[in-house]
Design an enzyme around this catalytic site. Structure first.
Site, PDB file in Angstrom:
ATOM      1  N   SER A 424      -3.544  -2.165   5.934  1.00  0.00           N
ATOM      2  CA  SER A 424      -2.095  -2.245   6.078  1.00  0.00           C
ATOM      3  C   SER A 424      -1.703  -3.408   6.978  1.00  0.00           C
ATOM      4  CB  SER A 424      -1.586  -0.930   6.672  1.00  0.00           C
ATOM      5  OG  SER A 424      -0.195  -0.810   6.533  1.00  0.00           O
ATOM      6  N   PRO A 425      -0.531  -4.025   6.729  1.00  0.00           N
ATOM      7  CA  PRO A 425      -0.067  -5.078   7.640  1.00  0.00           C
ATOM      8  C   PRO A 425       0.057  -4.551   9.066  1.00  0.00           C
ATOM      9  CG  PRO A 425       1.269  -5.022   5.639  1.00  0.00           C
ATOM     10  CD  PRO A 425       0.408  -3.799   5.612  1.00  0.00           C
ATOM     11  N   GLN A 503       2.431 -10.735   3.736  1.00  0.00           N
ATOM     12  CA  GLN A 503       3.700 -10.031   3.825  1.00  0.00           C
ATOM     13  C   GLN A 503       4.715 -10.971   4.468  1.00  0.00           C
ATOM     14  OE1 GLN A 503       4.761  -6.991   6.898  1.00  0.00           O
ATOM     15  NE2 GLN A 503       4.697  -5.545   5.176  1.00  0.00           N
ATOM     16  N   TYR A 585      13.978  -4.549   9.848  1.00  0.00           N
ATOM     17  CA  TYR A 585      14.050  -6.004   9.896  1.00  0.00           C
ATOM     18  C   TYR A 585      15.171  -6.479   8.969  1.00  0.00           C
ATOM     19  CZ  TYR A 585       9.717  -5.360  12.444  1.00  0.00           C
ATOM     20  OH  TYR A 585       8.787  -4.950  13.376  1.00  0.00           O
ATOM     21  N   ARG A 633       7.803  -3.617   0.444  1.00  0.00           N
ATOM     22  CA  ARG A 633       7.696  -2.499   1.386  1.00  0.00           C
ATOM     23  C   ARG A 633       9.095  -2.030   1.744  1.00  0.00           C
ATOM     24  NH1 ARG A 633       3.943  -1.195   6.645  1.00  0.00           N
ATOM     25  NH2 ARG A 633       2.512  -0.811   4.934  1.00  0.00           N
ATOM     26  N   ARG A 727      -4.458   2.018  11.628  1.00  0.00           N
ATOM     27  CA  ARG A 727      -5.281   2.323  12.806  1.00  0.00           C
ATOM     28  C   ARG A 727      -6.754   2.540  12.486  1.00  0.00           C
ATOM     29  NH1 ARG A 727      -0.430   5.565  14.933  1.00  0.00           N
ATOM     30  NH2 ARG A 727       0.520   4.125  16.413  1.00  0.00           N
TER      31      ARG A 727
END
Length: 778
Positions: A424-425, A503, A585, A633, A727
């Site tokens: 994942s980013p 991304q 964002y 996303r 993680r």
């Protein structure tokens, strides 16, 4: 199955009470199983206690029919009170299979292990036990208010159910929350024993209905009929009396009942209420069972939770030096267990609420999806319970022999991923002037070498003012593009078959902040840059910078920055591009009604809020190579009242899919500072599930997915096509390769890099070849 901690504690025979006078007079409000069992245990532990149970109904009044208890709960009862355990054992009906009936086909899964008995018989056993121990049972006697009892008793146990008057009277202290859900259900019974736990789906002219049924005696079964509120109304059940409702339910499920009738017991249509409390005790009054918490019936029995509460409460009263310590210990022990159960129950409840979105799944996938809906039963767990059923599901999915689902390939446009794992980013905040450097080469290169099918960059910003922090990477100049090319070349040369994606995003109102470890979302103390956003709303009022609202010129500039960055990304050798429209964002700020207050063509209804993100998507898709996939996303919920919700997320996903998005990467939240996420294992995956089964688009699931078993389960159930983990890949860059080794897989979906081949087996940790003992001397 090992007994829980409460059952393993010493009881009075081995651990003398620390203060025999601490709890002498006990009042129990409510004569259900939890209240009765707590009374019996506390009286058994100290026969000199005075224990009084107040029950407003007669001894033989009861609601519902069968009660299900797990082996774990039974183990606790056996340890705490063998006499009750033996009495229950003589009554139980046991079975270990689940039948799932859907569109005329029955799929059976074994190895599940249930035990049930009639609720009335359970109460009789507990009445007899309480009477034998000297508990004062006061039937047809409403309890005095808890405050009045508390003045004359050392302990008041409120076991007064989901509509607890005690909880309501002391709401300021308990902090209750009650959530009503979308389905209607009714408890009924059939006068014959089903031969398995049965789930049956009926697709009627009014909508989808479901039956949950299980035997609880040699000649009786519980039958719960459930459906969405709108289906219930369309079927006219909202105007039926109880007898007519019962008769009509029998007709809807004629096959399951073999034409036999159903019967009720003061049965009425209900909506499930999830009860939570901030605190479970107030002074010397404590809540147990449904008064403290509820969990949807589709994952088990409220009786089970209430009995476990009684066991823990009695043990804590016995062990602790005083009542305050006992009540604190009881809550500390039970709250995590209950929270876990409620999370599983919520997942199961939502699954049945959204049942109509799953009915078109292939038959075995549907059955697997139902069995694993709460995430407590998983692929690996189900394989142990019923290997043949699980193998059939894997075959239908398309797993080659010996290949776990996560190591099957997946194609997006012209890109074939060798497995379903995505790194994942993850923002690293380690760039200078947007330039990726040696850190990024090592970070991303290590994870690509670690076996993932796709490794994603962090959010790469399209302009200097579009950065979150001074440490964020960018693609706004050719020098940055060359640095990224160095990384993609390494991945393609050193990890053949691995893909790397970029991304692209713009921070919007969440920019110009400190590095995460210096103060997440906190403004820079110096060197700030001006922010722009959909609307002039700061992320944290009074703390964050107020952004300027983008005007026409600003909108055009941002769109051009995205397209320029996309061209550079293509030249840099990235295999996939993801447009970041999540987490508050810039583009996400246009989508949420909480952050978009515009009055022009880019604000208002969702269709207008979608306009600018779709314009950016179209512009990027136009310059991005046609054979390379592009994903988006999104935040599928804002976790805040009035924000984006699951229904909106489906609309947003469909809009991007219609414009050519190859997959939707489904995240949640981080849009507003006052969000209230419902954290837990795989907590975001239901949103991916909803989109995948409502929109014809692949999805990437993300959100506390932490095990290969979770990934296999999500894929086989049809809840996701790819799974992104963050993680776990920080903890172990070779997480994917180690997942393959754990499962004994050595195929093309997870090849070890040749230089690392010797590490494909765990190294020995110590001597294991010592001489074996030859004699045992007694």
């Amino acid at each position: 199955m090992p007994a829980p901690e409460a059952a393993r504690r010493p009881h009075a025979a081995t651990a003398p009470r620390r203060d025999p006078s601490a709890v002498r007079r006990i009042a129990v409000i409510g004569g259900g199983p939890g209240g009765l069992y707590a009374a019996a245990l506390l009286k058994r532990l100290d026969p000199d206690r005075t224990v009084t149970v107040f029950e407003r109904n007669a001894p033989d009044d009861t609601f519902g029919f069968g009660v299900v208890l797990s082996d774990e709960t039974l183990g606790s009862i056996e340890h705490a009170d063998p006499e009750v355990y033996r009495a229950l054992g003589r009554e139980f009906v046991r079975w270990d299979t689940i039948d799932i009936v859907h569109r005329g086909r029955t799929h059976t899964s074994g190895g599940h292990g249930f035990a049930a008995l009639g609720r009335r018989r359970l109460l009789e056993i507990l009445h007899e036990r309480c009477a034998g121990l000297g508990v004062d049972l006061r039937f047809r006697t409403p309890a005095p208010p808890a405050a009045e009892l508390a003045a004359h008793h050392d302990l008041v146990i409120a076991a007064d159910g989901v509509h607890s008057a005690t909880r309501a009277a002391h709401a300021d202290s308990f902090g209750p929350g009650v959530t009503e859900h979308r389905n209607r259900y009714i408890w009924l019974a059939a006068d014959f024993a089903l031969d398995a736990f049965r789930f049956e789906i009926a697709e009627t002219p009014y909508g989808v209905m479901q039956l949950h049924g299980y035997p609880y005696a040699a000649d009786a079964s519980t039958v719960i009929v459930e459906m969405r509120e709108e289906v219930w109304r369309a079927a006219g059940l909202d105007t039926c009396d109880p007898a007519e409702s019962t008769a009509r339910c029998a007709k809807f499920f004629t096959e399951a009942l073999d034409g036999r009738p159903l019967r009720g017991n003061r049965s009425s249509w209900l909506t499930f209420r999830t009860v939570t409390n901030s605190r479970w005790s107030h002074g010397n009054t404590v809540l147990i069972g449904d008064a403290a918490h509820t969990a949807h019936f589709s994952i088990g029995s409220g009786t089970k939770l209430a009995v476990e509460d009684a066991l823990a409460l009695a043990a804590c009263v016995e062990e602790q030096p005083d009542l305050p310590a006992a009540l604190a210990a009881y809550e500390a022990e039970r709250r995590p267990v209950v929270a876990s159960t409620q999370r599983a129950a919520a997942a199961s409840l939502r699954w049945f609420e959204e049942l109509a979105t799953y009915v078109d799944q292939p038959p075995r996938r549907f059955a697997f999806n139902l069995l694993t809906r709460s995430r407590r039963v998983t692929h690996d767990n189900l394989r142990l319970r019923d290997a043949s059923f699980t193998a059939a599901v894997e075959e239908e999915f398309g797993c080659p022999p010996g290949t776990p689902p996560m190591f099957t390939p997946y194609r997006l446009r012209g890109l074939e991923l060798r497995n379903r794992v995505v790194v994942s980013p993850m923002d690293m905040y380690s760039a200078v002037d947007g330039m990726p450097a040696d850190f990024h080469l090592v970070h991303l290169g290590a994870r690509a070498l670690g076996g993932a099918g796709l490794t994603m960059t962090e959010m790469v910003c399209v302009s200097p003012e579009g950065r979150i922090t001074p440490g964020c990477t960018g693609l706004w100049n050719d020098e940055q593009a060359a640095a990224w090319r160095r990384i993609t070349d390494f991945v393609h040369a050193s990890a053949p078959g691995a893909a790397i994606g970029v991304q692209l995003g713009h921070s919007g109102r969440k920019g110009s902040t400190k590095l995460m470890w210096e103060g997440i979302d906190q403004p820079l103390e110096s060197g700030n840059w001006p922010l722009t956003a959909a609307s002039p709303l700061p992320y944290e009022p009074g703390v964050s910078q107020v952004p300027a609202e983008l005007d026409r010129t600003g909108l055009d500039t941002v769109r051009e920055q995205f397209t320029a960055a996309a061209r550079r990304a293509a030249d840099s050798g990235f295999d996939l591009l993801e447009l970041h429209c999540a987490h508050g964002y810039l583009l996400s700020g246009f989508l949420s009604p909480l952050t978009n207050r515009r009055t022009d063509a880019y604000g208002g209804a969702l269709a207008e809020r979608l306009r600018f993100p779709l314009e950016v998507f179209d512009a990027v898709r136009e310059v991005w190579p046609p054979d390379r996939p592009m994903t988006v996303r999104i935040s599928a919920t804002d976790w805040a009242e009035g924000g984006t919700d699951a229904e909106d997320a489906v609309t947003i996903a469909r809009a991007f899919a219609d414009r050519g998005a190859d997959a939707i990467d489904v995240s949640t939240g981080q849009v507003v500072a006052d969000e209230r996420p419902e954290y837990g294992r795989s907590y975001q995956t239901p949103y991916a599930d909803r989109i995948r089964n409502s929109v014809d688009v692949p999805v990437i699931a993300v959100g506390a997915i932490s095990s290969w078993d979770d990934i296999n389960s999500l894929l086989l159930a049809g809840r996701a096509d790819l799974c992104a983990l963050a993680r776990p890949h920080l903890f172990d860059p070779h997480w994917t390769l180690h997942a393959a080794a754990d499962q004994g897989y050595t195929g093309p979906g997870a090849p070890w890099p040749l230089p690392y081949g010797a590490g494909s087996r765990p190294p020995p940790t110590g001597r294991t070849d010592g001489p074996k003992p030859r004699l045992t001397l007694g």
